[in-house]
Scaffold this motif. Sequence first.
Motif, short mmCIF file in Angstrom:
data_model
loop_
_atom_site.label_atom_id
_atom_site.label_comp_id
_atom_site.label_asym_id
_atom_site.label_seq_id
_atom_site.Cartn_x
_atom_site.Cartn_y
_atom_site.Cartn_z
N GLY A 240 78.73 -17.21 142.41
CA GLY A 240 77.31 -17.59 142.23
C GLY A 240 76.57 -16.61 141.32
N GLY A 241 76.89 -15.34 141.48
CA GLY A 241 76.24 -14.31 140.66
C GLY A 241 76.60 -14.46 139.19
N ALA B 64 77.60 -17.18 137.71
CA ALA B 64 76.95 -18.41 137.22
C ALA B 64 75.48 -18.15 136.91
CB ALA B 64 77.10 -19.52 138.27
N LEU B 65 74.85 -17.36 137.76
CA LEU B 65 73.43 -17.04 137.57
C LEU B 65 73.22 -16.25 136.27
CD1 LEU B 65 70.83 -17.52 139.25
CD2 LEU B 65 71.06 -15.15 140.05
N VAL B 66 74.12 -15.27 136.04
CA VAL B 66 74.02 -14.46 134.82
C VAL B 66 74.23 -15.33 133.58
CG1 VAL B 66 75.20 -12.64 133.49
CG2 VAL B 66 74.74 -12.30 135.92
N VAL C 209 73.76 -18.58 133.26
CA VAL C 209 72.60 -19.47 133.10
C VAL C 209 71.40 -18.69 132.55
CG1 VAL C 209 70.89 -20.84 134.37
CG2 VAL C 209 73.33 -21.14 134.85
N ALA C 210 71.23 -17.49 133.13
CA ALA C 210 70.09 -16.67 132.67
C ALA C 210 70.27 -16.26 131.21
CB ALA C 210 69.98 -15.42 133.56
N SER D 231 67.93 -17.35 128.12
CA SER D 231 67.22 -16.38 127.27
C SER D 231 67.54 -16.60 125.80
CB SER D 231 67.58 -14.95 127.68
OG SER D 231 68.93 -14.71 127.44
#
Lengths: 124, 203
Positions: free
Chosen positions: A102-103, A105-107, A109-110, A114
């Motif tokens: 999840g982490g 994937a979050l990075v 996506v972020a 950006s």
Amino acid sequence: MRIRSTVAGLVLGAGVLVLGAPIALADNSSQPPAPTASPASERQRQAPAAQPSEPSSRVRPTVPTAVPPAPQRPSIVKPVGAPETGGGMQDSSSGAGALVIGGIALVVVAGGGSVAYRRLRKQS
Amino acid sequence: MRKWLGVAVLVCALTGCSGGQGEEQAGQSQPLSTVQSDAASPAANGTTALPASTPTEISIPKIGARSSLIPLGLNADQTIQVPPVDQPMQAGWYDKAPTPGELGPSIILGHVDGNKKPGIFFRLKEMAVGDEVLVSRQDGRTAQFKVTHVEQIAKREFPTDKVYGDTQGAELRLITCGGQFDQAAHSYKDNIIVYAALVPPVS
């Protein structure tokens, strides 16, 4: 007098013969065991004579040996497969793996967000 | 006349002696009875076992394991039930097998771990031949077992017949998990199996 004594002598003689015959027979029958008085031969010779009573006494010991099987063997139902007897010491490892995924994937996506935002800003 | 009477008395005396020989013959039959007793003396060297009785507690001094025992049966898929994994210090006995001490293989299961804690059989792999296992029973007796064999085997090759098959005497199997923990399968790859045989009761 002489006749009487002669008759009496004959009677006694006959008595001696009658009484003496069993003695002679008894002596004959008892003599063979006497010379073979050694224990080993005694048992061998007497065993056949005692056979009628021996079988029952020899069977007796086999009866107790036949009894032990009496404790019935309990039945067992064989399970299938191997027992699952461990929950694992790192039970939360699967949760940690999900957090890592999840982490990441979050990075991603972020980061993508950006990059997209910067491009939109440059265009404007 | 007196002479004849003397002869008769002598003959009677000789006849009386033959009666004594008859007694000797009766005495000679005594060795037979000793032979019979010798034949009856073979010790009962058959298998020793206790009557059926529900086990209540297991104690393994070497690894400091001690637990009450709960009955375990079969799951719907015919696999063997295990104690609740959230109670890893609880051991159980398989109730579709002989009770411990009874003729045949009795089965006791325990977790190696569970709920992120060591289980009752966490140190079972340390067991060695000759180690002692005690199982208390409802009838008040304690079945004493001595370890005869310890093995670690892949679950895929679990020796069902060797573990659950008939035995000549009263035996015990202690089973837990071992080897590497498969994260994906949430299961250990191996089983630790301890084989033990009943020590004949002294009484």
